[in-house]
Write a protein that holds these residues in place. Structure first.
Motif, PDB file in Angstrom:
ATOM      1  N   ALA A  23       0.832  -1.207   0.000  1.00  0.00           N
ATOM      2  CA  ALA A  23       0.000   0.000   0.000  1.00  0.00           C
ATOM      3  C   ALA A  23       0.866   1.256   0.000  1.00  0.00           C
ATOM      4  O   ALA A  23       0.583   2.227  -0.716  1.00  0.00           O
ATOM      5  CB  ALA A  23      -0.923  -0.003   1.223  1.00  0.00           C
ATOM      6  N   ALA A  24       1.939   1.243   0.801  1.00  0.00           N
ATOM      7  CA  ALA A  24       2.844   2.389   0.837  1.00  0.00           C
ATOM      8  C   ALA A  24       3.534   2.574  -0.505  1.00  0.00           C
ATOM      9  O   ALA A  24       3.701   3.703  -0.992  1.00  0.00           O
ATOM     10  CB  ALA A  24       3.875   2.201   1.945  1.00  0.00           C
ATOM     11  N   ASP A  26       2.391   1.620  -3.451  1.00  0.00           N
ATOM     12  CA  ASP A  26       1.396   2.105  -4.409  1.00  0.00           C
ATOM     13  C   ASP A  26       1.153   3.605  -4.222  1.00  0.00           C
ATOM     14  O   ASP A  26       0.998   4.350  -5.194  1.00  0.00           O
ATOM     15  CB  ASP A  26       0.083   1.344  -4.241  1.00  0.00           C
ATOM     16  CG  ASP A  26       0.206  -0.108  -4.680  1.00  0.00           C
ATOM     17  OD1 ASP A  26       1.165  -0.420  -5.416  1.00  0.00           O
ATOM     18  OD2 ASP A  26      -0.650  -0.924  -4.264  1.00  0.00           O
ATOM     19  N   ALA A  27       1.107   4.051  -2.956  1.00  0.00           N
ATOM     20  CA  ALA A  27       0.892   5.471  -2.682  1.00  0.00           C
ATOM     21  C   ALA A  27       2.051   6.300  -3.198  1.00  0.00           C
ATOM     22  O   ALA A  27       1.851   7.359  -3.812  1.00  0.00           O
ATOM     23  CB  ALA A  27       0.702   5.692  -1.183  1.00  0.00           C
ATOM     24  N   ASN A  28       3.281   5.822  -2.977  1.00  0.00           N
ATOM     25  CA  ASN A  28       4.458   6.547  -3.455  1.00  0.00           C
ATOM     26  C   ASN A  28       4.486   6.607  -4.974  1.00  0.00           C
ATOM     27  O   ASN A  28       4.832   7.640  -5.563  1.00  0.00           O
ATOM     28  CB  ASN A  28       5.741   5.881  -2.940  1.00  0.00           C
ATOM     29  CG  ASN A  28       5.909   6.035  -1.442  1.00  0.00           C
ATOM     30  OD1 ASN A  28       5.382   6.967  -0.846  1.00  0.00           O
ATOM     31  ND2 ASN A  28       6.637   5.117  -0.831  1.00  0.00           N
TER      32      ASN A  28
END
Length: 284
Positions: A23-24, A26-28
């Motif tokens: 998730a991190a 993908d966010a980055n």
């Protein structure tokens, strides 16, 4: 005793950690893609701005009328300049120097994220702070992040500026990003990638401190709590201060960009544009 599924180190914990990590990531990735998209969209605007900064005026001024009926001469606006670029170089010409700017945007996002994480970890404290001390501390952190980001991305800024400035003389010395790196390194060495770094960094640091401190003092001492819309006004103070302060710090950015094009000293460049009354060139 805890049930097996809740014990640390179990497959459930590993799956949860993997999910958080994905998730991190993908966010980055999303942040990087959005930044690249914004860079692409705004590049023609910055391209036109640079041509105005270097004094390129391929189109004659037009006669207009002020609100009071007085006739004045107006320089061409963005759309006129953009149309001229398309006429000379085609639509792709509007994106000359784009690849170094995309690289600069990507590196800036990564550096800011990593440095901000380290700064937040090192600056954690339980000591009570006054509002002024908090502003000074936060601004100091922003300054560190901004300076490190500028050092990391300035070489790509220089490459982009030189690619765009070639439009004026119809040159083709600087082509792609890799050819820029090779030519600048061969002719000027490592120092060539950092031409204009000092005035650019000074302008950004002054902007940060002036904007944050002025907004703090206005919100604290000038806006009365009895005023019904005090909270709403405070939310706009920093934005308004940013516009006002940018006018004062813009000459530093102008000098930095001209240095990147001409490879000249920043003091002599600043004196030259001041003596010729060009400090506000391309501020609109």
């Amino acid at each position: 005793m805890e049930p097996p599924e809740n014990l640390p180190g179990t497959p459930a914990d590993a799956d949860a950690d993997a999910h958080v990590s994905r998730a991190a990531m993908d966010a980055n990735t999303a942040v990087l893609l959005v930044g690249a998209g914004v860079t692409v969209i705004t590049h023609p605007l910055l391209y036109v701005k640079l041509l105005i900064q270097v004094g390129h005026e391929p189109l004659p001024p037009t006669v207009g009328t002020t609100l009071f009926g007085r006739k004045v001469l107006y320089l061409p606006g963005f759309f006129s300049y953009a149309h001229h670029i398309v006429k000379v170089d085609g639509k792709r010409g509007l994106f000359r120097g784009l690849s170094p700017r995309i690289m600069s945007s990507t590196i800036s996002t990564v550096v800011r994220s990593k440095v901000r994480q380290q700064v937040e970890v090192r600056s954690k404290t339980d000591e009570p702070q006054t509002s002024l001390r908090k502003v000074v501390k936060e601004t100091s952190h922003e300054m560190v992040i901004q300076c490190l980001s500028r050092v990391a991305t300035h070489p790509f800024h220089v490459m982009s500026i030189r690619c765009m400035a070639q439009f004026v003389g119809r040159e083709d010395k600087y082509g792609g990003m890799f050819s820029c790196i090779i030519k600048i390194f061969k002719e000027e060495g490592i120092a060539g990638f950092y031409i204009g770094l000092i005035p650019h960094m000074l302008g950004e640091v002054l902007f940060l401190w002036c904007c944050n401190l002025l907004a703090h003092f206005i919100n604290t001492y000038a806006i009365d709590e009895s005023f019904g819309q005090a909270s709403a006004v405070r939310s706009y103070t920093k934005c308004v201060m940013g516009i006002a302060v940018s006018v004062l710090t813009y000459p530093f950015i102008l000098v930095a960009d001209l240095m990147a094009v001409n490879n000249c000293g920043w003091l002599s460049c600043g004196k030259n544009i001041t003596s010729n009354g060009r400090r506000e060139r391309a501020t609109q």
